[in-house]
Scaffold this active site. Sequence first.
Site, PDB file in Angstrom:
ATOM      1  N   ASP A   1       0.808  -1.224   0.000  1.00 56.93           N
ATOM      2  CA  ASP A   1       0.000   0.000   0.000  1.00 56.93           C
ATOM      3  C   ASP A   1       0.841   1.275   0.000  1.00 56.93           C
ATOM      4  O   ASP A   1       0.430   2.312   0.516  1.00 56.93           O
ATOM      5  CB  ASP A   1      -0.968   0.018   1.200  1.00 56.93           C
ATOM      6  CG  ASP A   1      -1.891  -1.182   1.195  1.00 56.93           C
ATOM      7  OD1 ASP A   1      -2.237  -1.642   0.094  1.00 56.93           O
ATOM      8  OD2 ASP A   1      -2.269  -1.658   2.281  1.00 56.93           O
TER       9      ASP A   1
ATOM     10  N   GLN B   1       2.020  -6.012  -3.203  1.00 57.20           N
ATOM     11  CA  GLN B   1       2.450  -6.121  -1.809  1.00 57.20           C
ATOM     12  C   GLN B   1       3.750  -5.313  -1.614  1.00 57.20           C
ATOM     13  O   GLN B   1       3.919  -4.315  -2.270  1.00 57.20           O
ATOM     14  CB  GLN B   1       2.625  -7.599  -1.386  1.00 57.20           C
ATOM     15  CG  GLN B   1       1.315  -8.374  -1.294  1.00 57.20           C
ATOM     16  CD  GLN B   1       0.773  -8.832  -2.634  1.00 57.20           C
ATOM     17  OE1 GLN B   1       1.470  -9.503  -3.376  1.00 57.20           O
ATOM     18  NE2 GLN B   1      -0.451  -8.475  -2.953  1.00 57.20           N
TER      19      GLN B   1
ATOM     20  N   GLY C   1      -4.553  -4.138  -3.933  1.00 60.30           N
ATOM     21  CA  GLY C   1      -5.552  -3.114  -4.232  1.00 60.30           C
ATOM     22  C   GLY C   1      -4.755  -1.872  -4.565  1.00 60.30           C
ATOM     23  O   GLY C   1      -4.164  -1.268  -3.684  1.00 60.30           O
ATOM     24  N   HIS C   2      -4.675  -1.547  -5.836  1.00 56.02           N
ATOM     25  CA  HIS C   2      -3.844  -0.426  -6.285  1.00 56.02           C
ATOM     26  C   HIS C   2      -4.747   0.725  -6.714  1.00 56.02           C
ATOM     27  O   HIS C   2      -5.539   0.586  -7.651  1.00 56.02           O
ATOM     28  CB  HIS C   2      -2.930  -0.865  -7.434  1.00 56.02           C
ATOM     29  CG  HIS C   2      -1.907  -1.885  -7.008  1.00 56.02           C
ATOM     30  ND1 HIS C   2      -0.951  -2.384  -7.848  1.00 56.02           N
ATOM     31  CD2 HIS C   2      -1.684  -2.467  -5.806  1.00 56.02           C
ATOM     32  CE1 HIS C   2      -0.199  -3.239  -7.180  1.00 56.02           C
ATOM     33  NE2 HIS C   2      -0.627  -3.318  -5.938  1.00 56.02           N
TER      34      HIS C   2
ATOM     35  N   LYS D   1       1.840   2.185  -5.159  1.00 56.90           N
ATOM     36  CA  LYS D   1       2.394   1.647  -6.411  1.00 56.90           C
ATOM     37  C   LYS D   1       1.509   1.974  -7.609  1.00 56.90           C
ATOM     38  O   LYS D   1       1.993   2.373  -8.665  1.00 56.90           O
ATOM     39  CB  LYS D   1       2.569   0.121  -6.287  1.00 56.90           C
ATOM     40  CG  LYS D   1       3.542  -0.289  -5.181  1.00 56.90           C
ATOM     41  CD  LYS D   1       3.584  -1.789  -4.977  1.00 56.90           C
ATOM     42  CE  LYS D   1       2.361  -2.375  -4.342  1.00 56.90           C
ATOM     43  NZ  LYS D   1       2.124  -2.020  -2.941  1.00 56.90           N
TER      44      LYS D   1
HETATM   45  P1  GDP Z   1      -0.743   0.419  -3.594  1.00 55.91           P
HETATM   46  O1  GDP Z   1      -1.382  -0.865  -3.160  1.00 55.91           O
HETATM   47  O2  GDP Z   1       0.717   0.428  -3.345  1.00 55.91           O
HETATM   48  O3  GDP Z   1      -1.074   0.799  -5.017  1.00 55.91           O
HETATM   49  O4  GDP Z   1      -1.364   1.557  -2.650  1.00 55.91           O
HETATM   50  P2  GDP Z   1      -2.924   1.695  -2.218  1.00 55.91           P
HETATM   51  O5  GDP Z   1      -3.694   2.183  -3.368  1.00 55.91           O
HETATM   52  O6  GDP Z   1      -3.398   0.467  -1.535  1.00 55.91           O
HETATM   53  O7  GDP Z   1      -2.787   2.783  -1.068  1.00 55.91           O
HETATM   54  C1  GDP Z   1      -2.278   4.045  -1.317  1.00 55.91           C
HETATM   55  C2  GDP Z   1      -3.360   5.069  -0.938  1.00 55.91           C
HETATM   56  O8  GDP Z   1      -2.762   6.351  -0.817  1.00 55.91           O
HETATM   57  C3  GDP Z   1      -4.417   5.237  -1.997  1.00 55.91           C
HETATM   58  O9  GDP Z   1      -5.628   5.559  -1.379  1.00 55.91           O
HETATM   59  C4  GDP Z   1      -3.919   6.392  -2.840  1.00 55.91           C
HETATM   60  O10 GDP Z   1      -4.955   7.094  -3.502  1.00 55.91           O
HETATM   61  C5  GDP Z   1      -3.296   7.251  -1.789  1.00 55.91           C
HETATM   62  N1  GDP Z   1      -2.135   8.043  -2.212  1.00 55.91           N
HETATM   63  C6  GDP Z   1      -1.161   7.734  -3.106  1.00 55.91           C
HETATM   64  N2  GDP Z   1      -0.202   8.677  -3.118  1.00 55.91           N
HETATM   65  C7  GDP Z   1      -0.557   9.599  -2.208  1.00 55.91           C
HETATM   66  C8  GDP Z   1       0.031  10.814  -1.731  1.00 55.91           C
HETATM   67  O11 GDP Z   1       1.120  11.214  -2.131  1.00 55.91           O
HETATM   68  N3  GDP Z   1      -0.636  11.498  -0.761  1.00 55.91           N
HETATM   69  C9  GDP Z   1      -1.829  11.073  -0.257  1.00 55.91           C
HETATM   70  N4  GDP Z   1      -2.401  11.800   0.681  1.00 55.91           N
HETATM   71  N5  GDP Z   1      -2.421   9.944  -0.683  1.00 55.91           N
HETATM   72  C10 GDP Z   1      -1.782   9.200  -1.631  1.00 55.91           C
HETATM   73  P1  IMO Z   2      -0.899  -4.121  -2.290  1.00 55.33           P
HETATM   74  O1  IMO Z   2      -0.428  -4.673  -3.619  1.00 55.33           O
HETATM   75  C1  IMO Z   2      -1.023  -4.607   2.044  1.00 55.33           C
HETATM   76  C2  IMO Z   2      -1.111  -8.719   3.561  1.00 55.33           C
HETATM   77  C3  IMO Z   2      -2.369  -9.185   4.266  1.00 55.33           C
HETATM   78  C4  IMO Z   2      -1.786 -10.203   5.243  1.00 55.33           C
HETATM   79  C5  IMO Z   2      -0.663 -10.833   4.427  1.00 55.33           C
HETATM   80  C6  IMO Z   2      -1.033 -12.149   3.750  1.00 55.33           C
HETATM   81  O2  IMO Z   2      -2.194  -3.408  -2.368  1.00 55.33           O
HETATM   82  O3  IMO Z   2       0.185  -3.363  -1.618  1.00 55.33           O
HETATM   83  P2  IMO Z   2      -2.526 -12.785   1.632  1.00 55.33           P
HETATM   84  O4  IMO Z   2      -3.966 -12.511   1.334  1.00 55.33           O
HETATM   85  O5  IMO Z   2      -1.579 -12.242   0.612  1.00 55.33           O
HETATM   86  O6  IMO Z   2      -2.248 -14.227   1.921  1.00 55.33           O
HETATM   87  O7  IMO Z   2      -2.244 -11.991   3.028  1.00 55.33           O
HETATM   88  O8  IMO Z   2      -0.304  -9.881   3.439  1.00 55.33           O
HETATM   89  N1  IMO Z   2      -1.319  -8.179   2.199  1.00 55.33           N
HETATM   90  C7  IMO Z   2      -1.247  -6.887   1.892  1.00 55.33           C
HETATM   91  N2  IMO Z   2      -1.066  -5.796   2.678  1.00 55.33           N
HETATM   92  N3  IMO Z   2      -1.107  -4.470   0.702  1.00 55.33           N
HETATM   93  C8  IMO Z   2      -1.258  -5.544  -0.104  1.00 55.33           C
HETATM   94  O9  IMO Z   2      -1.229  -5.453  -1.454  1.00 55.33           O
HETATM   95  C9  IMO Z   2      -1.385  -6.809   0.491  1.00 55.33           C
HETATM   96  N4  IMO Z   2      -1.552  -8.069   0.012  1.00 55.33           N
HETATM   97  C10 IMO Z   2      -1.496  -8.881   1.069  1.00 55.33           C
HETATM   98  O10 IMO Z   2      -3.018  -8.121   4.926  1.00 55.33           O
HETATM   99  O11 IMO Z   2      -1.201  -9.520   6.322  1.00 55.33           O
HETATM  100 MG    MG Z   3      -2.900  -1.542  -1.868  1.00 57.93          MG
END
Ligand code: GDP
Ligand code: IMO
Ligand code: MG
Length: 419
Positions: free
Chosen positions: A13, A221, A40-41, A16
């Site tokens: 998270d 991840q 979840g991107h 990415k």
């Molecule tokens: P990913 O899994 O690595 O793609 O990241 P996620 O989407 O799960 O989580 C990142 C969260 O931070 C999302 O809700 C994005 O919209 C938000 N986000 C990304 N970059 C920034 C930033 O620079 N500032 C803020 N405030 N939010 C951001």
């Molecule tokens: P992105 O790509 C954050 C965590 C789960 C759990 C562990 C194992 O959005 O960064 P799994 O379902 O893979 O067997 O769960 O890994 N986990 C993540 N945490 N971002 C993710 O993906 C994750 N994918 C799995 O919460 O702790």
């Molecule tokens: Mg994510």
Amino acid sequence: MKVDVLLGLQWGDEGKGKVVDVLTPNYDAVTRFQGGPNAGHTLEFEGQKYVLRSIPSGIFQGGKVNIIGNGVVLDPALFKIEVEQLEASGHDLHGRLLISRKAHLILPTHRLLDAAYEQAKGKGKIGTTGKGIGPTYTDKTSRNGLRVGDIEDNFDAKYKAAIDRHKEILSHYDFHYDLEPIEKEWLAGLEKLKQFKFVDSEHLINNMLADGKSVLAEGAQGTMLDVDFGSYPFVTSSNTICAGACTGLGVAPRRIGEVFGIFKAYCTRVGSGPFPTELEDQTGETLRSLGHEFGAVTGRPRRCGWVDLVALKYAVTINGVSQLIMMKSDVLDGFDTVKACVAYEVGDRQTDELPFEISGVKPVYKEFKGWKTDMTKMTSESQFPKEFSDYIAFIEKFLGVPVKIVSVGPDREQTIVRK
Ligand code: GDP
Ligand code: IMO
Ligand code: MG
């Protein structure tokens, strides 16, 4: 040409999805190489927000090829929902999204097994996303898996044998389930999946590279969730590190170019497991609420804490990171002081080398003066407050790698590329 890899350096998270979308115009193709719908991107542009799970984050920049690589595990039911959501918002993926025949299928019973194993672990549960990731990768390594290519040949018999085997395993658990409704959804998903083009992606990608085309590999991840180098057993079941791009796409190590390591200016984690810099106090609450730290997939609140430079240094080394990308610095805009963990206290000694066991270590912090400036509308590094520049300079020196991109908000536009 080479494959550039963008991957998370923390517990996932990091942002990415946003950065892959921003970088996509520089590439001909974007590929996912591991993980599945546990990811979840999130992407935001033109006032719209999208969450991608199995589909690469290059899909919104027209004319690019997006490939789901062999290292990915794919759930047709969730894939169908994802595709239909994109179609409903006017994004037709056909012809732009290709799927590796060697990617493994998450069967409906994999999800049930994930839940049964978690239930059996009780207090020691991993806190998985419940998407069947672990059981699917287990079947892959134990050579029982079904792959996308299997759909093209006598699939029904293979599917039935796999489901019967899983039912037998489930019968040993005190776990109640109703397979019928999820199987129905899954089979409908399979029909949707069949509308897409299946490819031998290792040939396709290597041919593209030979033809001078550029490829960006999008990690899912993060390094601290890597099955080998993460906080085992509280990890996911794939190699999230740079080497995973080689096995998950079929490209040789010498074909890897830039390695973009992405991290938040603080740190989060979802699910169970050690988190040395976790803040279970008001500061942690503030980070969660200002950073909207709730899971994109499960909605679970994310655990929050200060940035951990010991873990980041480890991640930089394991991945061979050549450029750093710092996300969500805007979340710290209002803080009087900001901290970074620069060492762990382990028993009576201090170390900046990540130990075998990180649960129970005590973080040693360096404190920085906050910048107390709204950075969300800044467009160039020349506007950075001095305190923020000092914070970045310290991180660069500690990690030995330059921070090339700073993200100051969730929108595509809120991205500052440094010289
Ligand atoms: P990913 O899994 O690595 O793609 O990241 P996620 O989407 O799960 O989580 C990142 C969260 O931070 C999302 O809700 C994005 O919209 C938000 N986000 C990304 N970059 C920034 C930033 O620079 N500032 C803020 N405030 N939010 C951001
Ligand atoms: P992105 O790509 C954050 C965590 C789960 C759990 C562990 C194992 O959005 O960064 P799994 O379902 O893979 O067997 O769960 O890994 N986990 C993540 N945490 N971002 C993710 O993906 C994750 N994918 C799995 O919460 O702790
Ligand atoms: Mg994510």
